[in-house]
Design a protein around this motif. Structure first.
Motif, mmCIF file in Angstrom:
data_model
loop_
_atom_site.group_PDB
_atom_site.id
_atom_site.type_symbol
_atom_site.label_atom_id
_atom_site.label_comp_id
_atom_site.label_asym_id
_atom_site.label_seq_id
_atom_site.Cartn_x
_atom_site.Cartn_y
_atom_site.Cartn_z
ATOM 1 N N ALA A 38 4.853 -4.965 11.883
ATOM 2 C CA ALA A 38 4.485 -6.349 12.122
ATOM 3 C C ALA A 38 2.760 -6.487 11.923
ATOM 4 C CB ALA A 38 4.757 -6.634 13.577
ATOM 5 N N VAL A 39 2.156 -5.520 12.475
ATOM 6 C CA VAL A 39 0.537 -5.454 12.507
ATOM 7 C C VAL A 39 0.120 -5.313 10.961
ATOM 8 C CG1 VAL A 39 -1.463 -4.077 13.163
ATOM 9 C CG2 VAL A 39 0.173 -4.538 14.824
ATOM 10 N N ALA A 40 1.068 -4.618 10.256
ATOM 11 C CA ALA A 40 0.585 -4.217 8.699
ATOM 12 C C ALA A 40 0.819 -5.647 7.960
ATOM 13 C CB ALA A 40 1.402 -3.106 8.177
ATOM 14 N N ARG A 41 1.849 -6.303 8.387
ATOM 15 C CA ARG A 41 2.142 -7.634 7.835
ATOM 16 C C ARG A 41 1.075 -8.604 7.923
ATOM 17 N NH1 ARG A 41 7.318 -6.590 8.904
ATOM 18 N NH2 ARG A 41 7.237 -7.701 10.854
ATOM 19 N N ARG A 42 0.734 -8.718 9.350
ATOM 20 C CA ARG A 42 -0.413 -9.732 9.850
ATOM 21 C C ARG A 42 -1.610 -9.402 8.965
ATOM 22 N NH1 ARG A 42 -2.216 -12.517 14.447
ATOM 23 N NH2 ARG A 42 -0.177 -13.826 14.403
ATOM 24 N N ALA A 43 -2.103 -7.921 8.894
ATOM 25 C CA ALA A 43 -3.190 -7.463 8.281
ATOM 26 C C ALA A 43 -3.358 -7.310 6.733
ATOM 27 C CB ALA A 43 -3.641 -6.252 8.657
#
Length: 193
Positions: A38-43
């Protein structure tokens, strides 16, 4: 073809770790449950990109806590100098509680888990904060037992922060919170005299 680049194509500035921490911090403060994916998607990076910097979610949370300790230390003393008067030390306490109220999720993450002795960076960051407080007590109260008084004042300040966060004390306005912190320190000081 202009305008067809993906987020990944535009993300080559060499600050992947920082971008991941920014994304995780935003998700944390928004109350979103996050995973490395999820953090990768947000970044805007590939789902495997976070693993270049963080072994797992716990490592990411530890890095967020380290960042939080550094941010809190800068809030207390932008130039890194210890307080050398009672008034400056009380100013540190006000800034500490304000940080907790401004960044509740990060503050809770920072202090909600014990420092793992295996995570040297987190232990060091927490130790630097304690060192600043102890040095400040030495400056403001040169005749006192600095370690004991620093623990007492940190416990008071930290307790006030969590009492506000937990809704046991009303957060109110910034001025009301500051008055409560200052009043608590004045009461403690009067008891000591």
């Amino acid at each position: 073809m202009s305008g067809t680049g993906t987020k990944r194509e535009t993300y080559h500035h060499g600050a992947l770790r920082s971008a991941l921490l920014d994304a995780a911090s935003a998700m944390l403060e928004a109350g979103e449950t996050f995973s490395l994916r999820a953090v990768a998607r947000r970044a805007g990076v590939s789902q495997t990109a976070p693993y270049r910097h963080f072994a797992d979610r716990e490592a990411l949370e530890a890095a967020l806590a380290v960042r939080g300790f550094h941010e809190l230390r800068r809030c207390l003393s932008p130039d890194g100098a210890a307080a050398d008067s009672t008034e400056e030390l009380i100013g540190f306490a006000v800034a500490y509680v304000r940080f907790a109220l401004d960044r509740p999720a990060l503050f809770t993450l920072m202090f909600g888990q014990e420092c793992d002795d295996q995570d040297d960076e987190r232990v060091r960051a927490a130790g630097e904060l304690r060192g600043l407080l102890t040095d400040s007590v030495r400056g403001a109260f040169p005749a006192a037992d600095a370690e004991a008084l620093a623990t007492t004042l940190w416990a008071l300040t930290h307790g006030l922060a969590f009492l506000h966060l937990d809704g046991k004390l009303p957060a109110g306005t910034a001025e009301q919170v500051e008055a409560r912190v200052r009043g608590s320190f004045a009461t403690l000081r009067a008891l000591a005299e």
